[in-house]
Design a protein around this motif. Structure first.
Motif, PDB file in Angstrom:
ATOM      1  N   ASN A   1      43.442  41.496  35.744  1.00 50.58           N
ATOM      2  CA  ASN A   1      41.827  41.534  36.027  1.00 50.58           C
ATOM      3  C   ASN A   1      41.132  41.349  34.660  1.00 50.58           C
ATOM      4  N   ARG A   2      40.035  40.532  35.000  1.00 48.03           N
ATOM      5  CA  ARG A   2      38.990  40.498  34.044  1.00 48.03           C
ATOM      6  C   ARG A   2      37.906  41.505  34.454  1.00 48.03           C
ATOM      7  N   ILE A   3      37.673  42.394  33.276  1.00 49.34           N
ATOM      8  CA  ILE A   3      36.680  43.312  33.782  1.00 49.34           C
ATOM      9  C   ILE A   3      35.118  43.103  33.289  1.00 49.34           C
TER      10      ILE A   3
ATOM     11  N   TRP B   1      26.576  35.965  37.521  1.00 49.75           N
ATOM     12  CA  TRP B   1      26.622  36.997  36.352  1.00 49.75           C
ATOM     13  C   TRP B   1      28.113  36.737  35.525  1.00 49.75           C
ATOM     14  N   ALA B   2      29.106  36.564  36.289  1.00 49.28           N
ATOM     15  CA  ALA B   2      30.309  36.487  35.751  1.00 49.28           C
ATOM     16  C   ALA B   2      30.862  34.987  35.369  1.00 49.28           C
ATOM     17  N   ASN B   3      29.652  34.268  35.555  1.00 50.24           N
ATOM     18  CA  ASN B   3      29.945  32.748  35.367  1.00 50.24           C
ATOM     19  C   ASN B   3      31.136  32.271  36.207  1.00 50.24           C
ATOM     20  N   ILE B   4      31.376  32.807  37.293  1.00 49.29           N
ATOM     21  CA  ILE B   4      32.320  32.472  38.256  1.00 49.29           C
ATOM     22  C   ILE B   4      31.659  30.797  39.160  1.00 49.29           C
TER      23      ILE B   4
ATOM     24  N   VAL C   1      36.267  33.905  48.562  1.00 50.35           N
ATOM     25  CA  VAL C   1      35.985  35.010  47.895  1.00 50.35           C
ATOM     26  C   VAL C   1      36.576  36.276  48.580  1.00 50.35           C
ATOM     27  N   LYS C   2      37.552  36.988  48.056  1.00 49.48           N
ATOM     28  CA  LYS C   2      38.199  38.206  48.481  1.00 49.48           C
ATOM     29  C   LYS C   2      37.519  39.274  47.644  1.00 49.48           C
ATOM     30  N   VAL C   3      37.082  40.390  48.565  1.00 44.95           N
ATOM     31  CA  VAL C   3      36.699  41.624  48.006  1.00 44.95           C
ATOM     32  C   VAL C   3      37.855  42.741  48.251  1.00 44.95           C
ATOM     33  N   ASN C   4      38.444  43.256  47.299  1.00 49.61           N
ATOM     34  CA  ASN C   4      39.393  44.511  47.640  1.00 49.61           C
ATOM     35  C   ASN C   4      40.302  43.701  48.653  1.00 49.61           C
ATOM     36  N   GLY C   5      40.717  42.633  48.418  1.00 48.76           N
ATOM     37  CA  GLY C   5      41.977  41.934  49.203  1.00 48.76           C
ATOM     38  C   GLY C   5      41.461  41.285  50.558  1.00 48.76           C
TER      39      GLY C   5
ATOM     40  N   VAL D   1      37.205  41.457  42.902  1.00 45.12           N
ATOM     41  CA  VAL D   1      36.870  40.408  43.485  1.00 45.12           C
ATOM     42  C   VAL D   1      38.000  39.233  43.004  1.00 45.12           C
ATOM     43  N   GLU D   2      38.424  38.756  44.096  1.00 49.96           N
ATOM     44  CA  GLU D   2      39.486  37.450  43.629  1.00 49.96           C
ATOM     45  C   GLU D   2      38.596  36.190  44.153  1.00 49.96           C
ATOM     46  N   ILE D   3      39.094  35.243  43.484  1.00 49.73           N
ATOM     47  CA  ILE D   3      38.414  33.852  43.983  1.00 49.73           C
ATOM     48  C   ILE D   3      39.427  32.755  43.092  1.00 49.73           C
ATOM     49  N   GLN D   4      40.093  32.063  43.793  1.00 53.70           N
ATOM     50  CA  GLN D   4      40.995  30.916  43.078  1.00 53.70           C
ATOM     51  C   GLN D   4      42.080  31.521  42.341  1.00 53.70           C
ATOM     52  N   GLY D   5      42.591  32.420  42.791  1.00 52.56           N
ATOM     53  CA  GLY D   5      43.937  32.954  42.132  1.00 52.56           C
ATOM     54  C   GLY D   5      43.433  33.995  40.801  1.00 52.56           C
ATOM     55  N   ALA D   6      42.295  34.115  40.565  1.00 53.20           N
ATOM     56  CA  ALA D   6      41.533  34.889  39.449  1.00 53.20           C
ATOM     57  C   ALA D   6      40.828  36.051  39.968  1.00 53.20           C
ATOM     58  N   ARG D   7      41.120  37.172  39.277  1.00 54.53           N
ATOM     59  CA  ARG D   7      40.740  38.579  39.961  1.00 54.53           C
ATOM     60  C   ARG D   7      39.730  38.997  38.776  1.00 54.53           C
ATOM     61  N   TYR D   8      38.848  39.747  39.343  1.00 53.61           N
ATOM     62  CA  TYR D   8      37.665  40.317  38.350  1.00 53.61           C
ATOM     63  C   TYR D   8      37.312  41.722  38.892  1.00 53.61           C
ATOM     64  N   LYS D   9      37.554  42.633  38.117  1.00 55.94           N
ATOM     65  CA  LYS D   9      37.252  44.007  38.498  1.00 55.94           C
ATOM     66  C   LYS D   9      35.872  44.451  37.871  1.00 55.94           C
ATOM     67  N   VAL D  10      35.141  45.379  38.855  1.00 52.01           N
ATOM     68  CA  VAL D  10      33.810  45.430  38.427  1.00 52.01           C
ATOM     69  C   VAL D  10      34.068  47.161  37.900  1.00 52.01           C
ATOM     70  N   SER D  11      33.157  47.292  36.787  1.00 52.51           N
ATOM     71  CA  SER D  11      33.565  48.543  36.257  1.00 52.51           C
ATOM     72  C   SER D  11      32.188  49.059  36.015  1.00 52.51           C
ATOM     73  N   ARG D  12      31.958  50.394  35.522  1.00 55.42           N
ATOM     74  CA  ARG D  12      30.551  50.970  35.084  1.00 55.42           C
ATOM     75  C   ARG D  12      30.628  50.810  33.706  1.00 55.42           C
ATOM     76  N   HIS D  13      29.364  50.306  33.383  1.00 60.42           N
ATOM     77  CA  HIS D  13      28.767  50.159  31.987  1.00 60.42           C
ATOM     78  C   HIS D  13      28.689  51.398  31.329  1.00 60.42           C
ATOM     79  N   SER D  14      29.544  51.809  30.126  1.00 53.21           N
ATOM     80  CA  SER D  14      29.288  53.000  29.463  1.00 53.21           C
ATOM     81  C   SER D  14      28.055  52.886  28.355  1.00 53.21           C
ATOM     82  N   ALA D  15      27.348  53.633  28.352  1.00 53.21           N
ATOM     83  CA  ALA D  15      26.302  53.514  27.231  1.00 53.21           C
ATOM     84  C   ALA D  15      26.813  54.536  26.215  1.00 53.21           C
ATOM     85  N   ASP D  16      26.941  53.751  24.915  1.00 51.55           N
ATOM     86  CA  ASP D  16      27.372  54.340  23.831  1.00 51.55           C
ATOM     87  C   ASP D  16      26.301  54.801  22.962  1.00 51.55           C
TER      88      ASP D  16
END
Length: 75
Positions: A3-5, A21-24, A40-44, A60-75
């Protein structure tokens, strides 16, 4: 394939916005086409609603590539 996060700073993001946003997809129109064509698949599962809300933990999956949505952590 690994997965790309992608962290988001909001509680959710629309699927079509995420694809841009993810340049897909280069444009909103291209995102719409990907979604409408069932590429496009979401959660399969194929997702054909561009307004589908993605939340942290969703995958999210598209054309064999998978992308995981994560929570942005504030530093």
């Amino acid at each position: 394939m690994a997965n790309r996060i992608f962290p988001i700073t909001t509680s959710s993001i629309r699927l079509d916005q995420f694809l841009k946003w993810a340049n897909i997809a280069a444009t909103g129109g291209q995102a719409k086409v990907f979604i409408r064509q069932g590429l496009v698949k979401v959660n399969g599962r194929v997702e054909t609603r561009r307004s589908h809300l993605l939340k942290p933990g969703d995958e999210v999956e598209i054309q064999g590539a998978r992308y995981k949505v994560s929570r942005h952590s504030a530093d």
